[in-house]
Design an enzyme around this catalytic site. Structure first.
Site, mmCIF file in Angstrom:
data_model
loop_
_atom_site.group_PDB
_atom_site.id
_atom_site.type_symbol
_atom_site.label_atom_id
_atom_site.label_comp_id
_atom_site.label_asym_id
_atom_site.label_seq_id
_atom_site.Cartn_x
_atom_site.Cartn_y
_atom_site.Cartn_z
ATOM 1 N N GLY A 197 1.232 -1.185 -0.127
ATOM 2 C CA GLY A 197 -0.166 -0.315 -0.017
ATOM 3 C C GLY A 197 0.650 1.019 -0.049
ATOM 4 O O GLY A 197 2.396 1.186 0.777
ATOM 5 N N ARG A 198 0.663 2.166 -0.343
ATOM 6 C CA ARG A 198 0.774 3.566 -0.496
ATOM 7 C C ARG A 198 -0.247 5.058 -0.489
ATOM 8 O O ARG A 198 -1.297 3.934 -0.780
ATOM 9 C CB ARG A 198 1.869 3.750 -1.573
ATOM 10 C CG ARG A 198 1.167 3.997 -3.108
ATOM 11 C CD ARG A 198 2.047 3.708 -4.155
ATOM 12 N NE ARG A 198 3.493 4.452 -4.308
ATOM 13 C CZ ARG A 198 4.840 4.866 -4.607
ATOM 14 N NH1 ARG A 198 4.466 4.076 -5.751
ATOM 15 N NH2 ARG A 198 5.426 5.953 -4.394
ATOM 16 N N GLY A 199 0.517 5.465 0.288
ATOM 17 C CA GLY A 199 -0.540 7.173 0.307
ATOM 18 C C GLY A 199 0.535 8.128 0.379
ATOM 19 O O GLY A 199 0.859 8.169 1.529
ATOM 20 N N SER A 256 3.164 10.240 1.803
ATOM 21 C CA SER A 256 4.585 10.387 1.800
ATOM 22 C C SER A 256 4.506 8.830 2.825
ATOM 23 O O SER A 256 5.985 8.623 2.794
ATOM 24 C CB SER A 256 4.989 11.638 2.629
ATOM 25 O OG SER A 256 3.990 11.219 3.785
ATOM 26 N N LYS A 278 4.571 5.027 3.377
ATOM 27 C CA LYS A 278 4.303 3.633 2.199
ATOM 28 C C LYS A 278 4.194 2.668 3.099
ATOM 29 O O LYS A 278 4.815 1.768 3.814
ATOM 30 C CB LYS A 278 5.625 3.489 1.299
ATOM 31 C CG LYS A 278 6.035 4.139 0.311
ATOM 32 C CD LYS A 278 6.662 3.848 -0.541
ATOM 33 C CE LYS A 278 7.155 4.770 -2.052
ATOM 34 N NZ LYS A 278 8.347 5.051 -2.997
ATOM 35 N N VAL A 279 3.399 1.436 2.747
ATOM 36 C CA VAL A 279 3.663 -0.205 3.380
ATOM 37 C C VAL A 279 4.029 -1.529 2.708
ATOM 38 O O VAL A 279 3.090 -1.638 1.863
ATOM 39 C CB VAL A 279 2.259 -0.351 4.219
ATOM 40 C CG1 VAL A 279 2.053 -1.529 5.201
ATOM 41 C CG2 VAL A 279 1.263 0.858 4.862
ATOM 42 N N ASP A 301 -12.834 9.797 10.967
ATOM 43 C CA ASP A 301 -12.903 9.558 9.687
ATOM 44 C C ASP A 301 -13.242 7.671 9.185
ATOM 45 O O ASP A 301 -12.143 7.632 8.757
ATOM 46 C CB ASP A 301 -11.605 9.864 8.945
ATOM 47 C CG ASP A 301 -11.440 10.080 7.714
ATOM 48 O OD1 ASP A 301 -12.654 9.832 6.828
ATOM 49 O OD2 ASP A 301 -10.324 9.752 6.946
#
Length: 982
Positions: free
Chosen positions: A660-662, A664, A666-667, A775
């Site tokens: 996963g990334r989003g 700044s 990353k996983v 959220d």
């Protein structure tokens, strides 16, 4: 009891029949023989025809099994036909394009990676660029679509009229860049090309047609059924032993001891098929003309090509072809290649075993002079693999204070910039955070950012370097002066040379001491014109060497030469004899020569997966990178150790893949030496603003604090925070709730109830500790071992225990799950704001439960955003609650989705709601059993002779007692009597 066993046998028979039926169906649908025949023909035309016919059997978009079979078939084709050899073949290029289009059905990001690979390697074909542009247009990326077509003109892709037609259609606003008629014309042209240039009989004689000789025709076709003359060992070597894990140049010709490696794209083809009689140069560009005379081969049946490439002279190429005129010569050549490869692998391992970072740097530096990594994709991948091996042997935490190690980190990041600037930015950040004492590290990062147009960030990096007291300070001052004066090069070459001369001299002295015999050979070896300092300048990342520069390392060298002459070892990230790789898994810069690299992620059979840089043994990878959250059961970390690792507080973790990334962050999915799997969240603080940095730190604080209070909060095992990055070592799950819901049409009642309890417990825990998430959405929950866990705190805000709500200066949350009070304007004194509270999380949870019940969110059918906002806050807009059998569930939904937060149900009340309570059945009143009944039962048991019969009768009796029913003596006697006939 006979009936039970009979029923059991019938079920077993039914299962066997079902398995036989499945085996029969599999046998009837098995295309293994056909795909094997197509692959063995060594013809992209044949393989593409087979794949096209296979696709016609159904609709891949509606039939997942067909899609899976197609992906597997493409995988096998790409495994046997490496990209480096066949990328200039039109049929191969069309297969790459179709593969990317099919990948778009599974994962858009993977499809984009596959299109990038196809465009970077098959850039001469206009249809490749148009297909990629069409893909981006359908994704809504008009700007990128336009850029792709513009680049296609710059690359001189043919036929040009196809590009012009695509541009016209784009300007007129059409959604299809090529009309059906244009596509048909393109297909007919390709068909004429294929049929006109194919051999007419089995004598391996090529009949050039007018179509083939036409100046517009770019390539001659690949042969289909040439008789193969090769030994079993040669078959195995071609098919498996020389498969390169990261680069699909898996055949011997690209592993020769010659230093021209991938630059001789045509001559190696003769070598690779040296035991088959076939035409040379099957994928020669249109700039090459076909000679009418025949080569003086023993068979006299192959045409020579007057090749005039810009880098290697035709004479040199023909000389290389003539070496393979006899089988003996080819066998000897193959043996030399095999010997050279063994020595190469041994050589890099020997250098690493010296435990000297200076020796490793000198070896890698000299190795790089043998070719140009900017234009030679295969050579680039091998360089990166060598660096990975060095870093795996020398941990970052132990050697980051060493200058030679810091220089290797910098050069590795620069080389990664050729493939993927995003990855390079991460590598530069890591180098700068660990080796902050060296000025050249900061300057290299600043130069990299400047080359990307980020002058502001470049200034920031240099200023931070001054404040961190990096040495020598004179280099930093020079770089800042050059930056302020508008120069594109922060350090001239002379500064680089002077800063490293002393270090280079020490390294050369060490090498002479370690290799006294090889020193004279090092002196004689011709290197490229590149200066010793040139390799360190980040600005040269996008530099392409001229043909004159590239001619220097072309001269063949002996396999017994020094380190300078040693071939780079094949990037064997796994078992070198079993790994099979194909065009793969990057997100490359469209302007760079991109190696089709597998980002070391494990492959799931039939649905290949996007890691990160890990490839499994004996399974071919496909040119895509699916991010799979499901761990393959057959893949074990012990069989797939990666050379890319992350060190957190001195502990090393090997990267499986990126999951996963989003923004700044990353996983990555990682594992340790004990094969335990974790998730690592990496946050680049250089790219995050102050508010984002603060939220990340709050997230760590919340996670760390709540570990002891609930099992429904994701586990945080360790973390590391520096001024430039954050590492969070966490529990690794299977997939998030959002993906799980997307893959299901309906949710089972028990699953819904169990997950609802998990969500309530997680949110109740954070509320008890004064945290409001604000959220919540399905993507915030991860499925771990069948249980839902909260994985982040979104825009979490901590409030005091005596405060019921807080004010936010802006609306926050995801609209489909956002509570009305978060949308309403509660501005005061001219300052906008909105109110959030724990009851807002209840609304969001209610929307999630609504989605799990009805398959959509309450306001999902309203597509206009403004109308949706009005509907959420408008009390007169009634939320639709279709009738369902579970009345308690319906009651929960209605109480959660109350617009007035004061009237809305609380989390504690939801946990006590009847919906989550087990509905106990009223226990039957125990019936009294007379002594006569017991007497009859005991007598019946005594009469039984078989221990099994007694056990069954006793079991029936116990079941009657436990159920609370009155003992039925006749039933017990009946059961006992039946056992006597067994």
């Amino acid at each position: 009891m006979d009936e039970e066993e009979s029923t059991e046998r019938q079920m077993q028979i039914a299962m066997l029949c079902q398995k036989l039926a499945m085996m029969k169906q599999l046998f009837n649908e098995d295309d293994t023989d056909y795909i094997n025949q197509a692959i063995s023909s060594n013809s992209p035309d044949t393989c593409r025809t087979f794949l096209s016919n296979l696709e016609k059997k159904g609709n891949p978009q509606a039939d997942p099994s067909l899609l899976s079979k197609l992906m597997d078939s493409y995988t096998r084709v790409f495994s046997s036909m490496p990209l480096g050899k066949y990328s200039q073949n039109e049929s191969y290029a069309k297969m790459l394009v179709r593969f990317a289009e099919l990948k778009a059905i599974q994962d858009v990001n993977d499809a984009q990676t596959s299109f990038d690979i196809a465009r970077s390697h098959c850039k001469d074909f206009a249809f490749v660029h148009v297909a990629y542009a069409q893909f981006e247009l359908l994704q809504g990326n008009m700007k990128k679509c336009t850029m792709i077509l513009q680049k296609a003109f710059e690359m001189n892709a043919k036929p040009r009229h196809v590009l012009e037609a695509a541009v016209r259609n784009l300007k007129t606003g059409k959604r299809q860049l090529l009309s059906h008629e244009d596509k048909e014309n393109l297909s007919v042209s390709a068909l004429d090309h294929t049929q006109g240039s194919r051999r007419s009989d089995g004598t391996c004689e090529l009949k050039p047609s007018n179509t083939f000789l036409h100046s517009d025709q770019k390539f001659s076709p690949q042969e289909e059924n040439g008789p193969v003359w090769r030994t079993g060992s040669q078959h195995r070597r071609t098919a498996m032993a020389e498969r390169v894990p990261m680069v699909p140049l898996s055949i011997p010709e690209n592993e020769t001891s010659d230093s021209d490696c991938a630059q001789k794209a045509e001559a190696p083809f003769t070598h690779s098929s040296g035991f088959s009689r076939q035409t040379s140069g099957s994928s020669v560009r249109s700039a090459f003309s076909l000679c009418s005379s025949k080569k003086g081969t023993p068979d006299g049946d192959s045409y020579s090509l007057n090749i005039k490439p810009p880098v290697i002279s035709p004479d040199y190429l023909r000389e290389d072809i003539e070496e393979g005129h006899t089988i003996t010569a080819l066998l000897n050549r193959a043996e030399k290649r095999e010997t050279a490869r063994t020595e190469e692998t041994t050589d890099i391992n020997q250098i690493i075993s010296t435990n000297s970072t200076e020796g490793c740097q000198a070896f890698l530096k000299n190795l790089e002079k043998r070719a140009d990594p900017h234009s030679d994709a295969a050579f680039l991948s091998k360089l990166l693999d060598c660096y990975s091996k060095v870093f795996a042997r020398f941990p970052l935490a132990e050697h980051c204070k060493t200058e030679s190690y810091a220089r290797m980190l910098v050069r590795y990041a620069e080389l990664k910039g050729i493939e993927d600037p995003e990855d390079a930015a991460d590598d530069f950040s890591i180098a700068r955070s660990h080796c902050k004492a060296f000025a050249f590290v900061h300057i290299a990062h600043a130069q990299f950012e400047l080359s990307r147009g980020n002058s502001r960030k470049s200034v920031s990096i240099l200023q931070k370097a001054l404040s961190s007291n990096a040495r020598p300070i004179e280099l930093l001052q020079t770089a800042i002066r050059n930056l302020k004066s508008g120069k594109t090069l922060l350090l001239p070459a002379e500064h680089q040379e002077s800063s490293e001369a002393e270090n280079v001299e020490a390294q050369n002295g060490m090498k002479r001491e370690e290799n006294p015999v090889k020193a004279p050979e090092d002196h004689q070896k011709p290197f490229s014109k590149e200066t010793s300092s040139e390799w360190k300048i980040p600005a040269l990342i996008t530099k392409h060497t001229s043909p004159e520069d590239r001619k220097a390392p072309v001269e063949p060298v002996s396999s017994s030469s020094s380190h300078h002459a040693v071939r780079t070892p094949a990037p064997l990230r796994l078992n070198p004899s079993l790994s099979c790789q194909t065009p793969n898994y990057r997100q490359p810069n469209p302007n760079s020569f991109v190696t089709p690299v597998v980002k070391q992620r494990p492959v799931i059979v039939s649905v290949p997966a996007t890691a990160q840089k890990m490839c499994p043994t004996a399974l071919p990878c496909t040119p895509q990178s699916g991010v799979s959250y499901i761990q393959p059961p057959t893949q074990t970390p012990s069989s797939a150790f990666s050379n890319e690792s992350i060190t957190i507080k001195g502990k090393q973790f090997f990267i499986f893949k990126m999951i996963g990334r989003g923004g700044s962050s990353k996983v990555y999915q990682v594992f340790d030496h004990k094969k335990h799997v974790y998730a690592v969240k990496y946050v680049n603080l250089e790219e995050a603003d102050a508010q984002a940095v603060e939220s990340y730190k709050n997230e760590i604080e919340h996670l760390n604090h709540l570990q002891q209070y609930s099992d429904q909060i994701i586990k945080l095992y360790d973390y590391e925070i520096t001024s430039s990055y954050i590492y969070m070592l966490m529990e690794c799950g299977h997939l998030d709730l959002n993906t799980w819901l997307r893959n299901r049409k309906t949710v089972k009642p028990l699953d819904r109830k169990a997950y609802w309890r998990n969500m309530l417990e997680a949110v109740h825990t954070i509320h008890k500790h004064g945290i409001v998430h604000s959220d919540l959405k399905p993507a915030n929950f991860l499925i771990v071992d069948g249980s839902l866990k909260l994985i982040d705190f979104g825009i979490a805000n901590q409030i005091q225990p005596d405060v019921t709500s807080i004010m936010k200066d802006s609306q926050v949350g995801t609209l489909n799950y956002m509570p009305p009070e978060a949308i309403k304007d509660t501005s005061s004194n001219g300052k906008p704001g909105s109110k959030i509270s724990a009851k807002g999380d209840v609304w969001s949870l209610g929307c999630i439960l609504y989605c799990m019940t009805y398959g959509k969110t309450p306001f999902q059918n309203i597509t206009n955003q403004i109308s949706k906002i009005h509907a959420i806050i408008d009390p007169s807009h009634e939320i639709d609650f279709p009738d369902i059998p579970e009345k308690d569930l319906l009651d929960v939904l209605k109480k959660c989705l109350v617009r007035n937060p004061r009237e809305r149900i609380s989390i504690a009340e939801l946990l006590d709601h009847p919906y989550l309570q087990l509905q106990p059945q009223p226990a039957p009143e125990p019936a009294e059993t007379s002594s006569s009944d017991f007497k009859r039962i005991l007598n019946e048991l005594v009469a039984l002779q078989s221990p099994n019969s007694i056990a069954r009768a006793a079991s029936n009796l116990a079941m009657m007692c436990n159920s609370g029913r009155k003992l039925d003596v006749s039933e017990c006697v009946k059961s006992s009597s039946q056992t006597l006939w067994k």
